[in-house]
Scaffold this motif. Structure first.
Motif, PDB file in Angstrom:
ATOM      1  N   TYR A  22       0.831  -1.210   0.000  1.00 25.17           N
ATOM      2  CA  TYR A  22       0.000   0.000   0.000  1.00 25.17           C
ATOM      3  C   TYR A  22       0.866   1.261   0.000  1.00 25.17           C
ATOM      4  O   TYR A  22       0.558   2.228   0.682  1.00 25.17           O
ATOM      5  N   GLU A  23       1.963   1.224  -0.749  1.00 18.25           N
ATOM      6  CA  GLU A  23       2.874   2.360  -0.816  1.00 18.25           C
ATOM      7  C   GLU A  23       3.021   2.839  -2.252  1.00 18.25           C
ATOM      8  O   GLU A  23       4.118   3.122  -2.714  1.00 18.25           O
ATOM      9  N   GLU A  24       1.887   2.899  -2.970  1.00 21.49           N
ATOM     10  CA  GLU A  24       1.897   3.387  -4.351  1.00 21.49           C
ATOM     11  C   GLU A  24       1.352   4.811  -4.374  1.00 21.49           C
ATOM     12  O   GLU A  24       0.814   5.293  -3.395  1.00 21.49           O
ATOM     13  N   PHE A  70       1.807  -1.084  12.662  1.00 18.30           N
ATOM     14  CA  PHE A  70       2.305  -1.874  11.533  1.00 18.30           C
ATOM     15  C   PHE A  70       2.864  -0.961  10.458  1.00 18.30           C
ATOM     16  O   PHE A  70       2.319   0.117  10.192  1.00 18.30           O
ATOM     17  N   HIS A  71       3.937  -1.411   9.818  1.00 21.62           N
ATOM     18  CA  HIS A  71       4.496  -0.727   8.641  1.00 21.62           C
ATOM     19  C   HIS A  71       4.684  -1.734   7.523  1.00 21.62           C
ATOM     20  O   HIS A  71       4.694  -2.939   7.756  1.00 21.62           O
ATOM     21  N   GLY A  72       4.866  -1.225   6.301  1.00 20.47           N
ATOM     22  CA  GLY A  72       5.052  -2.119   5.157  1.00 20.47           C
ATOM     23  C   GLY A  72       3.932  -3.133   5.105  1.00 20.47           C
ATOM     24  O   GLY A  72       4.147  -4.333   5.039  1.00 20.47           O
ATOM     25  N   CYS A  73       2.687  -2.640   5.095  1.00 24.83           N
ATOM     26  CA  CYS A  73       1.562  -3.487   5.492  1.00 24.83           C
ATOM     27  C   CYS A  73       0.292  -3.143   4.740  1.00 24.83           C
ATOM     28  O   CYS A  73       0.259  -2.223   3.942  1.00 24.83           O
ATOM     29  N   SER A  78      -1.428   1.944  11.233  1.00 25.51           N
ATOM     30  CA  SER A  78      -0.568   1.333  10.231  1.00 25.51           C
ATOM     31  C   SER A  78      -0.016   2.404   9.309  1.00 25.51           C
ATOM     32  O   SER A  78      -0.564   3.502   9.215  1.00 25.51           O
ATOM     33  N   GLU A  79       1.051   2.039   8.619  1.00 28.25           N
ATOM     34  CA  GLU A  79       1.586   2.914   7.577  1.00 28.25           C
ATOM     35  C   GLU A  79       0.606   2.840   6.404  1.00 28.25           C
ATOM     36  O   GLU A  79      -0.220   3.720   6.251  1.00 28.25           O
ATOM     37  N   ALA A  80       0.664   1.787   5.587  1.00 26.73           N
ATOM     38  CA  ALA A  80      -0.281   1.586   4.483  1.00 26.73           C
ATOM     39  C   ALA A  80      -0.497   2.866   3.690  1.00 26.73           C
ATOM     40  O   ALA A  80      -1.632   3.268   3.412  1.00 26.73           O
ATOM     41  N   SER A 120       6.085   9.096   5.062  1.00 26.05           N
ATOM     42  CA  SER A 120       7.102  10.155   5.151  1.00 26.05           C
ATOM     43  C   SER A 120       8.502   9.700   4.779  1.00 26.05           C
ATOM     44  O   SER A 120       9.317  10.500   4.351  1.00 26.05           O
ATOM     45  N   GLU A 121       8.825   8.414   4.934  1.00 24.95           N
ATOM     46  CA  GLU A 121      10.176   7.968   4.584  1.00 24.95           C
ATOM     47  C   GLU A 121      10.495   8.312   3.125  1.00 24.95           C
ATOM     48  O   GLU A 121      11.641   8.590   2.782  1.00 24.95           O
ATOM     49  N   ASN A 122       9.465   8.312   2.282  1.00 27.95           N
ATOM     50  CA  ASN A 122       9.687   8.605   0.863  1.00 27.95           C
ATOM     51  C   ASN A 122      10.053  10.065   0.622  1.00 27.95           C
ATOM     52  O   ASN A 122      10.760  10.386  -0.328  1.00 27.95           O
TER      53      ASN A 122
HETATM   54 CA    CA Z   1       7.422   1.654   4.592  1.00 27.71          CA
END
Ligand code: CA
Length: 668
Positions: A182-184, A445-448, A464-466, A470-472
């Motif tokens: 879910y990081e698109e 949760f991250h990367g999730c 969750s991150e999803a 911000s890391e991006n």
């Molecule tokens: Ca991530």
């Protein structure tokens, strides 16, 4: 003669009954769901004030023991009106809930006599529906277990609808083959027929749609809730002119190919709820609670989980900050700020060690700060190498570490790098949450996947991150540049349905430890602080760095110290997804209003704040600023801001100016 007349009248009545739609309207009568068994195929549509939002869309599923998608007979319709549910939660956008819905259960029978109920709950601005498999209709009552091969559920948008969608990633791609997570990126306001996913795998929940009609924009937010170990997470297909968006199960390759894409369920049982929040403004979208309204907690807790703020070295100082000295600096930073927590990120196991973490927890405790610890979720589902690895996926190792964490006073975990949306992965999420609750640990949760009603189901779930979080912004200039777009989208979309751990509130002007090198932060200081109001999670990251204690202006520092994370109420004030948003939230009896301008241009608005009518309130506002474009480089000319006061007139109006990628904060 009389007999003949009666017979033909009776036949007329039967014909009307067979042809008639079964409708359920909201308690206020404005939202209408209409179901029809069309040639044995159940379909539904949704309208608001008579305007169709969803046109004829499919219902149904195919189980391995029975096909509930066609050749169905509508056996019975049961209704219950004005069903009231009152409940309380501390970990989301409001704390007191009053849900009033009208219910309609449609019982369909297939050709072999097996039955499935389609259950609808319709509130003033929301529709929730799910499928309930009934006890089998044979002497032995078999089967008691079923595999759901597919759903025929679809969502067909009214003509002229535009979409705000995020594609589903292919599996086993991206960093260490960790996707989908879910990081698109989202695309905003694209006509539904034009928006195709590059992956050809469709779109992740939630999905936001605008249906323009003259001067009015109708809005629909489509998602799902109540996804537990009993099902997989679903998504929407690419759009098909005839059928709309179809509901899809996970991809075969997710979770390193381990586990089935088709959920297995006991019979009787029920699927997750599919939810559609609907209105003729964005107010019901931002304020929706349907994701919690139809659920109940799956377990109780004996712990009093503490909301709060955390510092996080990894976001700017990276892996190299995973050492004793740097973690002490971030404990000290949290302590000076009065924050409750520090998040100790990946690699602590090898670089600080379990014994070192015990000492750090003790040191932090002396400073009134408690630890949240990072864990890898896997295992064997992707190649994410960071440790601790192989702990959270194994119930023996997991409970061993959780027991140790409780003993040394760790208060929560952040678990990263999950494998997708299969039922097997949902089981892992649930096991981690349930075990963590035994040891008094909150969970991020991250990367999730998107958490689907989990704040309600699991009382120790935080967020969750999803999201492409911000890391991006730290990784690349492009995402720092799109922060305005993202932060003015999520209150209407991702964050409207679930808490999220965005990991923001940056005060460094550049994404580097020295605050001089690398790409800039384009947003203003007040924008960043205001995201702590517009973004919602009850344990919130404040991505300040130790140097910010020296370089933050006093009024910024003071506000950062007092960032609230729990809310009694949330109200949409104004906005448009990806352009701007103004959100009011009430904490401890006082209103906090956060406003963000996601565009490069100043924006002057008259905001209506009836809750502050006639009052003089605190007003944090940017000095005039510009986005500067020089050849291929961009920057901003000022981060300056001030704390002043704002007079709200008797009718609750006030004129405000939001600077380019700037913000406002109003505090009662
Ligand atoms: Ca991530």
């Amino acid at each position: 003669d009389m007999k003949r007349i009666n017979l033909s009248f009776l036949m007329f009545v039967i014909a009307v009954t067979v042809m008639a739609d079964d409708t359920v309207v909201s308690p206020d009568g404005r939202l209408n769901v209409c179901v029809n068994n069309k040639n044995g195929m159940p379909v539904y549509s949704v309208s608001y004030d008579g305007k169709f939002v969803l046109t004829e869309s499919r219902l149904g599923l195919v189980a391995n023991y029975a096909d509930f998608s066609k050749n169905l007979k509508l056996k019975d319709v049961q209704r219950e009106d004005n069903v009231v549910k009152d409940y309380y939660m501390i970990n989301t956008k409001q704390n007191k809930f009053h849900y009033v819905s009208n219910k309609m259960d449609l019982i369909f029978e297939n050709k072999d006599g097996h039955c499935m109920t389609v259950a609808f709950c319709v509130a003033n601005n929301s529709v929730a529906f799910r499928y309930e498999l009934q006890k089998p209709n044979n002497e032995k009552g078999i089967p008691l277990s079923a595999v759901i091969l597919k759903e025929t559920t679809s969502f067909r948008l009214a003509e002229a609808a535009t979409s705000f969608l995020c594609q589903q990633s292919l599996p086993m791609v991206g960093f260490a083959r960790t996707k989908p997570s879910y990081e698109e990126t989202y695309e905003a306001d694209v006509p539904v027929a034009q928006r195709k996913s590059n992956s050809k795998q469709g779109f992740t929940f939630p999905c936001l749609f605008r249906i323009p009609d003259g001067d009015i924009n109708y809005w629909a937010l489509v998602s799902e809730t109540g996804v537990t170990s009993n099902y997989c997470g679903s998504r929407l297909s690419d759009y098909n002119q005839e059928t709309g968006y179809s509901l899809l199960f996970p991809q075969e390759g997710e979770n390193n190919g381990i586990g089935s894409v088709t959920p297995a369920v006991p019979v009787p049982s029920a699927t997750p709820w599919r939810t559609i929040t609907v209105g003729n403004s964005l107010k019901p979208i931002v304020e929706t609670t349907v994701q919690f309204d139809v659920l109940d907690p799956l377990y109780e807790t004996k712990y009093d989980y503490k909301p709060g703020r955390y510092t996080w070295s990894w976001i700017l100082w990276g892996d190299s900050s995973m050492n004793w000295d740097d973690q002490v600096k971030f404990v000290d930073l949290a302590s000076v700020m009065g924050y409750e927590y520090i998040l100790v990120d990946a690699l602590w196991d090898s670089r600080i060690g379990y014994e070192g973490i015990e000492r750090l927890a003790k040191y932090a405790k002396g400073k009134n700060v408690e630890l949240l610890l990072w864990y890898n979720s896997n295992g064997a589902v992707n190649d994410a190498p960071q440790g601790p690895h192989g702990v959270m996926n194994n119930c023996i190792a997991r409970k061993r570490d959780m027991k140790w964490m409780q003993k040394i006073g760790v208060k929560g975990i952040k678990v990263d790098f999950f494998g997708g949306d299969k039922q097997q992965t949902m089981q892992l999420y649930e096991e981690i949450l349930s075990d963590a609750n035994e040891y008094g640990l909150q969970v991020i949760f991250h990367g999730c996947t998107l958490p689907r009603g989990w704040e309600r189901l699991y009382p120790n779930f935080v967020a969750s991150e999803a999201a492409l979080a911000s890391e991006n912004m730290n990784f690349t200039n492009r995402f720092s540049r799109s922060e305005g777009f993202d932060m003015t989208l999520h209150p209407f979309c991702r964050n409207a349905v679930a808490s999220f751990d965005w990991g923001g509130v940056f005060m460094n002007k550049r994404f580097s430890k020295n605050n001089k090198s690398r790409h800039p932060r384009y947003t203003s200081d007040i924008f960043e602080l205001a995201t702590a109001i517009t973004n919602q999670t009850n344990v919130n990251c404040v991505a300040i760095m130790p140097n910010n204690l020296e370089d933050m202006p006093q009024h910024v520092l003071d506000f950062a110290r007092n960032i609230p994370t729990t809310w009694q109420e949330t109200q949409f004030i104004d906005g448009y997804p990806t352009k701007y948003c103004i959100i009011a939230r009430k904490h401890d009896g006082h209103w906090y209003i956060g406003g963000l301008n996601g565009t490069d241009h100043p924006m002057t608005l008259t905001v209506n704040l009836p809750m502050l009518a006639g009052k003089i309130v605190k007003y944090y506002v940017d000095k005039p600023r510009r986005i500067i474009k020089q050849e291929d480089k961009e920057n901003v000319d000022s981060y300056a801001s001030e704390l002043t006061s704002l007079k709200i007139d008797k009718s609750g109006n006030a004129k405000v100016t939001l600077q380019p990628l700037g913000g406002i904060i109003i505090v009662e």
